[in-house]
Motif scaffolding. Structure first.
Motif, PDB file in Angstrom:
ATOM      1  N   ARG A 102      -7.901  -8.195  10.896  1.00 19.84           N
ATOM      2  CA  ARG A 102      -7.280  -6.734   9.223  1.00 19.84           C
ATOM      3  C   ARG A 102      -5.585  -7.389   9.391  1.00 19.84           C
ATOM      4  NH1 ARG A 102     -10.168  -3.729   5.643  1.00 19.84           N
ATOM      5  NH2 ARG A 102     -11.954  -3.186   6.863  1.00 19.84           N
ATOM      6  N   GLY A 103      -4.849  -8.130   8.050  1.00 16.13           N
ATOM      7  CA  GLY A 103      -3.615  -8.342   8.322  1.00 16.13           C
ATOM      8  C   GLY A 103      -2.548  -7.177   7.101  1.00 16.13           C
ATOM      9  N   TYR A 104      -1.943  -6.687   7.009  1.00 15.30           N
ATOM     10  CA  TYR A 104      -1.092  -5.915   6.470  1.00 15.30           C
ATOM     11  C   TYR A 104       0.226  -6.258   6.265  1.00 15.30           C
ATOM     12  CZ  TYR A 104      -4.628  -2.984   7.109  1.00 15.30           C
ATOM     13  OH  TYR A 104      -5.861  -2.719   8.428  1.00 15.30           O
ATOM     14  N   ALA A 105       0.965  -7.020   5.034  1.00 11.65           N
ATOM     15  CA  ALA A 105       2.068  -7.415   4.549  1.00 11.65           C
ATOM     16  C   ALA A 105       3.109  -5.644   4.561  1.00 11.65           C
ATOM     17  CB  ALA A 105       2.254  -8.177   3.968  1.00 11.65           C
ATOM     18  N   GLY A 106       3.597  -5.335   5.031  1.00  7.96           N
ATOM     19  CA  GLY A 106       4.683  -4.320   4.232  1.00  7.96           C
ATOM     20  C   GLY A 106       6.134  -4.116   4.040  1.00  7.96           C
ATOM     21  N   LEU A 107       6.713  -3.315   3.299  1.00  9.29           N
ATOM     22  CA  LEU A 107       8.027  -3.387   2.744  1.00  9.29           C
ATOM     23  C   LEU A 107       8.447  -2.789   1.767  1.00  9.29           C
ATOM     24  CD1 LEU A 107       7.887  -5.757  -0.292  1.00  9.29           C
ATOM     25  CD2 LEU A 107       5.469  -4.800  -0.035  1.00  9.29           C
ATOM     26  N   ARG A 108       9.352  -1.856   1.483  1.00  8.83           N
ATOM     27  CA  ARG A 108       9.991  -1.043   0.905  1.00  8.83           C
ATOM     28  C   ARG A 108       9.791  -1.438  -0.804  1.00  8.83           C
ATOM     29  NH1 ARG A 108      11.514   3.298   3.161  1.00  8.83           N
ATOM     30  NH2 ARG A 108      11.743   3.070   6.261  1.00  8.83           N
ATOM     31  N   LEU A 109       8.680   0.102  -1.386  1.00  9.74           N
ATOM     32  CA  LEU A 109       9.085  -0.216  -3.141  1.00  9.74           C
ATOM     33  C   LEU A 109       9.158   1.051  -3.076  1.00  9.74           C
ATOM     34  CD1 LEU A 109       5.980  -2.920  -3.465  1.00  9.74           C
ATOM     35  CD2 LEU A 109       8.209  -2.956  -4.002  1.00  9.74           C
ATOM     36  N   PRO A 110      10.604   1.051  -4.546  1.00 11.16           N
ATOM     37  CA  PRO A 110       9.782   1.984  -5.802  1.00 11.16           C
ATOM     38  C   PRO A 110       8.440   2.468  -6.071  1.00 11.16           C
ATOM     39  CG  PRO A 110      11.913   0.184  -6.689  1.00 11.16           C
ATOM     40  CD  PRO A 110      10.683  -0.277  -5.246  1.00 11.16           C
ATOM     41  N   GLU A 111       7.922   4.134  -6.047  1.00 14.66           N
ATOM     42  CA  GLU A 111       6.736   4.313  -6.201  1.00 14.66           C
ATOM     43  C   GLU A 111       6.225   3.622  -6.730  1.00 14.66           C
ATOM     44  OE1 GLU A 111       4.125   8.901  -5.243  1.00 14.66           O
ATOM     45  OE2 GLU A 111       6.756   8.646  -5.884  1.00 14.66           O
ATOM     46  N   ALA A 112       6.939   3.694  -8.465  1.00 13.00           N
ATOM     47  CA  ALA A 112       6.069   3.195  -9.360  1.00 13.00           C
ATOM     48  C   ALA A 112       5.750   1.747 -10.124  1.00 13.00           C
ATOM     49  CB  ALA A 112       7.366   3.638 -10.551  1.00 13.00           C
ATOM     50  N   GLU A 113       6.748   1.030  -8.620  1.00 10.31           N
ATOM     51  CA  GLU A 113       6.697  -0.428  -8.753  1.00 10.31           C
ATOM     52  C   GLU A 113       5.375  -0.667  -7.465  1.00 10.31           C
ATOM     53  OE1 GLU A 113       8.866  -4.782  -7.526  1.00 10.31           O
ATOM     54  OE2 GLU A 113       9.942  -2.617  -7.352  1.00 10.31           O
ATOM     55  N   ALA A 114       5.636   0.118  -6.965  1.00  8.15           N
ATOM     56  CA  ALA A 114       4.137  -0.181  -6.050  1.00  8.15           C
ATOM     57  C   ALA A 114       3.000   0.799  -6.211  1.00  8.15           C
ATOM     58  CB  ALA A 114       4.022   1.070  -4.605  1.00  8.15           C
ATOM     59  N   ARG A 115       3.279   1.497  -7.415  1.00  9.28           N
ATOM     60  CA  ARG A 115       1.694   2.113  -8.253  1.00  9.28           C
ATOM     61  C   ARG A 115       1.226   0.723  -9.205  1.00  9.28           C
ATOM     62  NH1 ARG A 115      -0.584   6.752  -6.187  1.00  9.28           N
ATOM     63  NH2 ARG A 115      -2.015   6.809  -8.059  1.00  9.28           N
ATOM     64  N   GLY A 116       2.070  -0.210  -9.316  1.00  9.81           N
ATOM     65  CA  GLY A 116       1.844  -0.647 -10.543  1.00  9.81           C
ATOM     66  C   GLY A 116       1.081  -1.858  -9.890  1.00  9.81           C
ATOM     67  N   TRP A 117       1.412  -2.267  -8.526  1.00 10.47           N
ATOM     68  CA  TRP A 117       1.575  -4.144  -7.871  1.00 10.47           C
ATOM     69  C   TRP A 117      -0.708  -3.138  -7.862  1.00 10.47           C
ATOM     70  CZ3 TRP A 117       4.162  -6.439  -3.403  1.00 10.47           C
ATOM     71  CH2 TRP A 117       5.578  -7.310  -3.825  1.00 10.47           C
ATOM     72  N   MET A 118      -0.866  -2.181  -7.705  1.00 10.54           N
ATOM     73  CA  MET A 118      -1.797  -1.974  -7.736  1.00 10.54           C
ATOM     74  C   MET A 118      -3.146  -1.961  -8.459  1.00 10.54           C
ATOM     75  SD  MET A 118      -1.636   2.121  -6.289  1.00 10.54           S
ATOM     76  CE  MET A 118      -3.590   2.533  -5.468  1.00 10.54           C
ATOM     77  N   SER A 119      -2.322  -2.686  -9.904  1.00  5.10           N
ATOM     78  CA  SER A 119      -3.365  -2.562 -10.813  1.00  5.10           C
ATOM     79  C   SER A 119      -2.777  -4.501 -11.272  1.00  5.10           C
ATOM     80  CB  SER A 119      -2.954  -2.329 -12.352  1.00  5.10           C
ATOM     81  OG  SER A 119      -1.732  -2.132 -12.515  1.00  5.10           O
ATOM     82  N   LEU A 120      -2.250  -4.982 -10.305  1.00  2.41           N
ATOM     83  CA  LEU A 120      -2.260  -6.926 -10.198  1.00  2.41           C
ATOM     84  C   LEU A 120      -3.073  -7.462  -9.727  1.00  2.41           C
ATOM     85  CD1 LEU A 120       1.291  -6.548  -9.612  1.00  2.41           C
ATOM     86  CD2 LEU A 120       0.864  -6.527 -11.956  1.00  2.41           C
ATOM     87  N   GLY A 121      -3.352  -8.856 -10.512  1.00  2.00           N
ATOM     88  CA  GLY A 121      -4.378  -9.743  -9.497  1.00  2.00           C
ATOM     89  C   GLY A 121      -3.792  -9.544  -8.117  1.00  2.00           C
TER      90      GLY A 121
END
Length: 372
Positions: free
Chosen positions: A219-238
């Motif tokens: 398992r791999g993970y890329a971790g970074l700091r994002l504003p919450e709204a942006e992070a939740r927006g990423w969840m719907s992206l391809g």
């Protein structure tokens, strides 16, 4: 409470299943409500390390040591640390440590296999838990109510049961993880990077992580700091768009590290949330919590599942002590005392791993652990 109370456990994760197992061993017949349709309905997450004084003790109390040893991986306890240039700064194989790794899926299967028939109800998403004036609670699933004397919220971060005890809600911690999966035989470069356990590559407010799981999976993970709204927006992206944004955020990192972003199967975008470190509630007869429902924290402390399993042991003791609800209130107080330093450590671990200070502070922590 009656001699044989009717008990509902909301949530079929490790903590809820462990509690059910322990109560069954003591002659009670709890009902576990689980929203999943079956054991393979969704990914259960990566590898867990079980600690001797909490997780392993719970396994022993449940009489499941042989089953655990059959799937545990003591050989996967190592640590590696890289800087963003791909320079290996720390490498320890973890031999002799007593925190064997186990896949979350395998742990869940052990616990599921230990339950009596009809204990767990699949495809049972709880819509509501409603207090009854005469005592007890109605648990509502698909519009159908069933009365229970005791309801235990083992239903995780966004617990419905917690709302009956506390106004607290998980707060975004400012960090998001993007999760990837790798088959080691198809990715020998990733396999070589990880070593005998897990690796961290740390830079300015960014981290890349890879960890061995069972069956030659990583398992791999890329971790970074994002504003919450942006992070939740990423969840719907391809997938392609997410990878492109990650490549931009990790520009300048060593190609051997960025390869984790490019080559893995993208599994999920996971914003990290935690309950307040001092979360507590006034004890209420017939209703209590365990695990993440009670003390959600970031995974950077490695304590979450261990605390949930320890909660299950202590709550089973309280419910079968014969001392009434006062024993459960004492369990809650002890659980809160145990969880607080773990939550503080998880918050500190997250802040240290993903910070402007970069890798230097993390390297100091690794060295201090070896010297301790």
């Amino acid at each position: 409470m009656t001699t044989r109370p009717k008990i509902a456990i909301i949530g079929g994760g490790p903590g809820g299943l462990m509690l059910a197992r322990l109560l069954l061993l003591r002659g009670l017949e709890p009902t576990v409500f689980e929203r999943d349709r079956h054991a393979g309905d969704r990914p259960q997450g990566g590898s867990l390390d079980l600690h001797a004084e909490t997780g392993q003790q719970a396994i022993a109390r449940a009489g499941l040591e042989a089953e655990f040893r059959a799937v545990a991986r003591p050989e996967d306890q190592g640590d590696r640390l890289y800087d963003q240039n791909g320079t290996l700064l720390f490498d320890r194989d973890g031999a002799g440590d007593n925190r064997p790794e186990v896949d979350r899926t395998a742990l869940r299967q052990i616990l599921l296999g230990s339950l009596a028939p009809m204990t767990l109800r699949w495809a049972s998403k709880v819509d509501a838990v409603t207090p009854i004036e005469a005592g007890g609670f109605d648990v509502v699933v698909d519009g159908i109510s069933e009365r229970f004397d005791i309801v235990i919220g083992a239903d995780g971060a966004w617990s419905r049961v917690r709302a009956l005890l506390s106004d607290a809600r998980p707060l975004y911690e400012g960090v998001t993880l993007v999760e990837f999966g790798f088959a080691a035989e198809r990715h020998p470069d990733v396999d070589g990077l990880v070593g005998s356990g897990k690796m961290f590559a740390v830079g300015d407010n960014r981290v890349l992580i890879a960890q061995r799981n069972g069956h030659r999976h990583i398992r791999g993970y890329a971790g970074l700091r994002l504003p919450e709204a942006e992070a939740r927006g990423w969840m719907s992206l391809g997938d392609d768009r997410i990878r492109a944004m990650l490549r931009d955020r990790f520009a300048g990192w060593a190609p051997s590290l960025v390869h984790l972003i490019d080559s893995g199967e993208l599994i999920a975008v996971r914003p990290l949330y935690a309950l307040p470190i001092d979360h507590s509630w006034q004890s209420r007869v017939g209703l209590t919590l365990l695990g993440d429902a009670a003390h959600l924290m970031s995974p950077f402390g490695g304590e979450g599942v261990n605390l949930a399993l320890a909660d299950a042991v202590d709550l089973a003791d309280a419910l079968t002590s014969g001392d009434g609800w006062g024993a459960v209130a004492a369990y809650e107080a002890a659980m809160m005392r145990r969880a607080r330093p773990a939550a503080e450590g998880a918050a500190e671990g997250l802040a240290g791993a993903i910070s402007a200070a970069g890798v230097a502070a993390v390297l100091d922590q690794y060295r201090q652990r070896v010297e301790a």
